[in-house]
Design a protein around this motif. Structure first.
Motif, short mmCIF file in Angstrom:
data_model
loop_
_atom_site.label_atom_id
_atom_site.label_comp_id
_atom_site.label_asym_id
_atom_site.label_seq_id
_atom_site.Cartn_x
_atom_site.Cartn_y
_atom_site.Cartn_z
N TYR A 155 0.80 -1.23 0.00
CA TYR A 155 0.00 0.00 0.00
C TYR A 155 0.84 1.28 0.00
CZ TYR A 155 -4.05 -2.95 0.92
OH TYR A 155 -5.03 -3.90 0.83
N TYR A 156 2.13 1.19 0.23
CA TYR A 156 2.96 2.40 0.28
C TYR A 156 4.07 2.39 -0.76
CZ TYR A 156 0.62 3.81 4.57
OH TYR A 156 -0.31 4.21 5.49
N THR A 157 3.99 1.51 -1.72
CA THR A 157 4.94 1.51 -2.83
C THR A 157 4.19 1.33 -4.13
OG1 THR A 157 5.34 -0.90 -2.72
CG2 THR A 157 6.77 0.52 -1.39
N HIS A 158 4.89 1.61 -5.22
CA HIS A 158 4.32 1.45 -6.56
C HIS A 158 5.44 0.95 -7.47
CE1 HIS A 158 2.61 2.53 -10.50
NE2 HIS A 158 1.42 2.43 -9.89
N PRO A 159 5.12 0.06 -8.41
CA PRO A 159 6.19 -0.47 -9.27
C PRO A 159 6.98 0.59 -10.02
CG PRO A 159 4.18 -1.78 -9.50
CD PRO A 159 3.82 -0.59 -8.65
N ALA A 160 6.33 1.69 -10.37
CA ALA A 160 7.01 2.71 -11.18
C ALA A 160 7.41 3.95 -10.37
CB ALA A 160 6.11 3.14 -12.33
N ALA A 161 7.19 3.95 -9.06
CA ALA A 161 7.50 5.15 -8.27
C ALA A 161 7.77 4.73 -6.83
CB ALA A 161 6.35 6.16 -8.35
N CYS A 162 7.72 5.73 -5.93
CA CYS A 162 7.91 5.50 -4.48
C CYS A 162 9.25 4.82 -4.19
CB CYS A 162 6.76 4.67 -3.91
SG CYS A 162 5.12 5.36 -4.15
N HIS A 163 10.31 5.31 -4.81
CA HIS A 163 11.62 4.68 -4.63
C HIS A 163 12.14 4.87 -3.20
CE1 HIS A 163 11.72 3.90 -8.90
NE2 HIS A 163 11.56 5.19 -9.17
N LEU A 164 11.86 6.02 -2.61
CA LEU A 164 12.31 6.25 -1.23
C LEU A 164 11.60 5.29 -0.27
CD1 LEU A 164 13.96 7.87 0.79
CD2 LEU A 164 12.09 9.53 0.89
N ASN A 165 10.32 5.07 -0.47
CA ASN A 165 9.59 4.12 0.37
C ASN A 165 10.14 2.71 0.22
OD1 ASN A 165 8.07 6.37 0.84
ND2 ASN A 165 6.12 5.51 0.18
N LYS A 166 10.44 2.33 -1.02
CA LYS A 166 11.01 1.00 -1.26
C LYS A 166 12.37 0.85 -0.56
CE LYS A 166 8.82 0.34 -5.77
NZ LYS A 166 9.07 0.21 -7.24
N ALA A 167 13.19 1.90 -0.67
CA ALA A 167 14.51 1.84 -0.03
C ALA A 167 14.39 1.74 1.48
CB ALA A 167 15.32 3.08 -0.42
#
Length: 280
Positions: free
Chosen positions: A213-225
């Motif tokens: 719910y807090y990441t997206h395959p094409a965005a939200c790189h900071l959240n993924k990190a």
């Protein structure tokens, strides 16, 4: 003991009250309702630093000001009670809810001056707290919010460290007590195993929820990190907690402590991700 318990309860209620006010001030619905339904809100806004639209008096700015008033309230009391080591000290009455002998029952006991005085004193402290919070809204905006923002960051970081130490100590005590019980009854080992599995399940579920719910395959790189780093650190911490060198220094160390800390780390991660504005 009864006086100290009553004091803790009342201070907890004051803290809950201040926190509830801060939560309400972060709500745009509440801010809009105040502007529409409070008769004197427009007149008040013209005399406050936020201007006629009162935009600076809601949201994070208002929260900082309420927290500033609350901090001043407690700092003043801390200064007044410096070096007080006993509840029998005359200055200790600033904290104690009731004086000795004021616990009598009945109408006469409830209406006695010795019983009414502490109630009035707590009412006075509540009025002082409200007054300090209200006065903070008249502080000019220039530099105040930025300075208080950095103080909040430092205080929040210190609070997280203290909370982490307390949770770690609690987990060690919990694990020690259950392992001592396992020396007499082997079923305690099953209890430790179930508790550890439960906390790791909660941490794993939280990680999956946050990644969904807090990441997206094409965005939200900071959240993924952030999720990847914190999840990896939890795994490394769990591995280190059962290594022979750690077990040699800390025989009571185990996965129960690591599982509890992993849940706490996931909670902090959720708090950080939910506070970020959505990416567009």
């Amino acid at each position: 003991l009864r006086m100290s318990t009553g004091t803790r309860i009342l201070y907890t209620l004051l803290h809950v009250l201040a926190s509830a006010v801060c939560c309400l001030m972060l709500s745009r619905t509440v801010a809009q309702a105040v502007r529409e339904k409070v008769p004197f809100s427009a007149v008040l806004c013209k005399h406050l630093p936020g201007g006629a639209d009162c935009e600076r008096l809601v949201g994070s700015s208002a929260v900082y000001r309420v927290c500033f008033g609350t901090a001043c309230f407690h700092l003043v009391q801390a200064a007044l009670l410096l070096n007080v080591r006993s509840s029998t000290d005359c200055r200790a009455q600033l904290h104690n809810r009731y004086r000795d002998g004021a616990w009598g029952w009945g109408l006469l006991g409830a209406l006695s001056p010795r019983r009414l005085l502490p109630h009035r004193f707590w009412l006075l402290k509540l009025l002082v707290l409200v007054g300090l919070c209200a006065a903070s809204f008249f502080i000019p905006e220039d530099g105040f919010i930025q300075a208080w923002h950095y103080m909040g960051i430092c205080g929040g970081f210190a609070f997280i460290l203290i909370q982490l130490v307390l949770i770690t100590a609690f987990a060690h005590t919990w694990n020690k007590n259950w392992l001592m019980g396992a020396a007499q009854d082997k079923r305690w080992y099953l209890a430790v195993l179930l508790a550890t599995a439960t906390f790791y399940t909660l941490a794993s579920a939280a990680f999956s929820f946050l990644y969904k719910y807090y990441t997206h395959p094409a965005a939200c790189h900071l959240n993924k990190a952030l999720l990847t780093i914190n999840g990896s650190l939890c795994g490394i911490m769990s591995f280190i907690s059962i290594t022979p060198c750690v077990r040699l220094k800390q025989p009571r160390s185990g996965l129960l402590q690591s599982s509890i800390i992993s849940c706490y780390v996931m909670y902090l991660t959720f708090s950080a991700l939910s506070s970020r504005p959505p990416e567009r």
